[in-house]
Design a protein around this motif. Structure first.
Motif: not given
Length: 166
Positions: A27-31, A34-37, A58
């Motif tokens: 999954n990719e999350e934006k926070a 920044k995008t983190r996998r 993460p």
């Protein structure tokens, strides 16, 4: 310890605590812009006690969490051959062994197996229950990875390990 490569994808195998896992989703999350996998993985060898286990971390925390990729076939061959050799250390300290088994290092775990096996074969009567438990735990910690890398079943991997020790 082997590090995690940057290009993880679905189907990649991981080793954590001696257990083999397969990545089944990323999954990719934006926070904070920044995008983190987020790497989602589940047991590769599922059984009744772990068939509902699902893990996620993460991607940048995998190394810190002591998660690594499996060893290569060449490394497996060296480890199996090494099990039949002499151990570097004579006596096994149970507390030290338990700490080493937490390291997720197949090399150090194989050394614990050699030390236990040697001590057991030299002094069967003096081989305590604690040390028997450590030996069994150490074998359990590498059997899944040996099976995966060797392309065999868990039972065949266990047999390969014990044959190499004898």
């Amino acid at each position: 310890m082997r590090s995690i490569i940057n290009n993880l994808k679905i189907g990649t195998k991981l080793v954590e605590g001696g257990k083999v896992y397969t990545i089944y989703r990323i999954n990719e999350e934006k926070a904070d812009g920044k995008t983190r996998r987020i790497i989602c993985y589940k047991p590769h060898y599922s059984n009744i006690s772990n068939n509902t286990v699902i893990c996620s971390l993460p991607e940048n925390n995998l190394t810190e969490a002591n998660v690594r990729q499996p060893i290569s076939a060449k490394e497996l061959k060296e480890i199996i051959e090494g099990l039949s050799g002499k151990s570097r250390y004579l006596e096994l300290d149970a507390i030290e062994a338990k700490l080493i088994l937490e390291s997720n290092s197949i090399y150090e775990t194989a050394e614990i197996i050699k030390r236990c096996w040697r001590e057991k074969s030299e002094n069967e009567e003096g081989f305590t229950k604690t040390k028997r438990d450590i030996l069994e735990l150490a074998i359990d910690k590498i059997v899944e990875e040996v099976a995966l890398v060797g392309g065999t079943s868990l039972d065949t991997a266990r047999l390969t390990i014990t044959k190499a020790l004898s």
